[in-house]
Each structure stands twice: as C-alpha cells, then as structure tokens.
Design an enzyme around this catalytic site. Structure first.
Site, PDB file in Angstrom:
ATOM      1  N   GLU A  43       0.832  -1.206   0.000  1.00 46.35           N
ATOM      2  CA  GLU A  43       0.000   0.000   0.000  1.00 46.35           C
ATOM      3  C   GLU A  43       0.870   1.260   0.000  1.00 46.35           C
ATOM      4  OE1 GLU A  43      -3.569   1.934   2.793  1.00 46.35           O
ATOM      5  OE2 GLU A  43      -2.194   0.452   3.642  1.00 46.35           O
ATOM      6  N   LYS A 112      -9.471   2.465  -2.005  1.00 41.92           N
ATOM      7  CA  LYS A 112      -9.777   1.958  -0.673  1.00 41.92           C
ATOM      8  C   LYS A 112     -11.132   2.467  -0.175  1.00 41.92           C
ATOM      9  CE  LYS A 112      -7.265   1.536   3.758  1.00 41.92           C
ATOM     10  NZ  LYS A 112      -5.997   1.949   4.398  1.00 41.92           N
ATOM     11  N   CYS A 146      -5.559  -2.969   3.031  1.00 44.28           N
ATOM     12  CA  CYS A 146      -5.267  -2.824   4.462  1.00 44.28           C
ATOM     13  C   CYS A 146      -6.511  -2.926   5.346  1.00 44.28           C
ATOM     14  CB  CYS A 146      -4.521  -1.505   4.684  1.00 44.28           C
ATOM     15  SG  CYS A 146      -3.504  -1.463   6.189  1.00 44.28           S
TER      16      CYS A 146
END
Length: 262
Positions: A43, A112, A146
């Site tokens: 990331e 995300k 994540c």
C-alpha cells in the site's frame, strides 16, 4: 492451474516517490529471476503515509504510476498488482490500487473503501466507490487495501461473485501484527480462497510496520510468510484447491442471505 506469486515487502522512503520507484525497479528485477506470474507491491508504496504533503506528491490522475507500472509489466512479461498509490483528482486524493496484465494493460482500478481514522486517512483521503474485482491469467481475483480486511462482508461481496484469489496490500503497523495474521487466515478460511497479502516493512516518523507479508491457501494454511525485514517472498499456488475446498464444504451454496441483516 498453478500460478507463481511474489510479494515485494519494501521499506518505503517517506514522501519520496522517485526513490521508491528506483526501489521497485530494483526489486522487480531481482524477483524476476524466480519467474513469478504475478508480482504484488504494498500500500502507498510511492509516498508512504506522508499524508500532509499529498497535495504536492500525490500522482495526478495516477498517470505517472500507470505509465511506470505498465512499462515494467511489458518489460518483464509479468502481471503486477501494483499495491496502491495516492491518486490526485479534482475532487480529492484517493488511495488507489492499479492492476496491470502482462501486456501493460490496466485491468483494474480500486480505491480503498474503508478509511482508517487512527492514521488520519479520513482527513486527507476520499473513500472509493467501486468493487475490486478483476481477471488475471483467466482467474477471477479481488483486490482490497489494508483496513478493508476488518470488514468480512466487503470481501464476501467479491467471493460470492466467484473470486478465487484475494490480494491484500497494506501498511499494517507492528503493534497489531497478531490481528494481521489472524484476520488474513480468517478471510481465507471463510471465503475458501487464496489470500496473497503484501505489507510494508520499516518505519516512518509515526509508525513501525509489521512486515510479515503472507500467502495463505483456502484451508487457511500459511504457504509463505516474511519476517519484519525488507524482502520478497515467492510461492506457487494451485487454483484447483479452491474448487476442491468449496466442493468439500459448500458454504456458498449453504448461505442464507435472506436472513442476514445489518
């Protein structure tokens, strides 16, 4: 069908895209000696969590990153799940994953969905609005970033549509290493899929990161795991195993979504 996976666990240079691009080039050149089919980056690999300077260092419309990753994929004839980068748009900055096939074609762009307030993401980033499904090597895959792995219903959206591999890219902190390992194994077991998770190593001014990039099979067994140091891990996966596990314990057929309410 089998595929060889590689996760490149970088110690990201804080707020220095050019240095990080040099690192990525060098590490991909090294890992290609093992002839992987798919390479995964962590990331925010180009900037790290230098969130306060994103206006200056974020990639405008992701143009530079797309050109850079596409060139590498064509040069080495490899698929790249290109972690994520800070993408600057007219409406704000997103934490965006690009996936590129062997021909340098962008096959997925996912931003995300779940922003992590403990690291101030909500102050500097905009959430994504699309799913992370894509196809590589004739296999339906999904990409998440994540904090997304703490939302099992989000991963289930992808696996109920047939995803057999879930790629996770992260900057997961060391104090929650145990959560990282347990959550990844749980997501593999409950979705009966491969989980290929690439974390970063090292530290920035505010955090120490866990490393421990992992590859996990549909039974939840760990195929390969890094330590906390910068490194690459490479392992072969057998996609027939997904079908075998899903046939043996048919959780997707036995679901009762009409009874599930939030």
């Amino acid at each position: 069908m089998s595929l060889k996976m590689a996760c490149i666990q970088l110690d990201i240079a804080f707020g220095n895209p050019e240095e990080n691009k040099k690192q990525v080039c060098a590490e991909i050149e090294k890992v290609m000696l093992q002839k992987p089919d798919i390479i995964v980056l962590p990331e925010l690999w180009s900037t790290g969590y230098d969130l306060t300077r994103l206006d200056a260092i974020a990639d405008e419309h992701g143009s530079d990153t797309k050109a850079f990753i596409s060139e590498l994929s064509r040069l080495y004839n490899v698929n790249i799940v290109a972690g994520s980068i800070a993408k600057k748009t007219e409406t704000g900055v997103t934490n965006t994953m690009y996936v590129v096939n062997r021909h340098g074609e962008i096959v997925s762009e996912y931003s995300k969905l779940h922003l992590f307030k403990l690291m101030d993401e909500h102050l500097y980033l905009q959430p994504g609005k699309t799913e992370g499904l894509f196809t590589l090597e004739n296999t339906l895959c999904a990409g998440v970033i994540c904090y997304d792995i703490r939302f099992p219903e989000w991963l289930r959206v992808h696996t109920t549509k047939g995803a057999e591999i879930v790629f996770v890219v992260a900057e997961w902190p060391l104090p929650r290493l145990n959560h990282w390992r347990v959550l990844l194994q749980a997501r593999a077991i409950e979705n009966q899929c491969y989980v290929i998770a690439c974390n970063r190593s090292g530290k920035d001014p505010n955090n120490i990161f866990a490393g421990h990039s992992m590859m996990i099979d549909p039974w939840g067994e760990i195929i390969s795991e890094a330590d906390e140091n910068p490194c690459s891990i490479v392992a072969q996966i057998d996609l027939d195993k997904v079908k075998q596990v899903r046939n043996q314990i048919p959780i997707f057929a036995d679901r009762r979504p009409e009874r599930y309410t939030s």
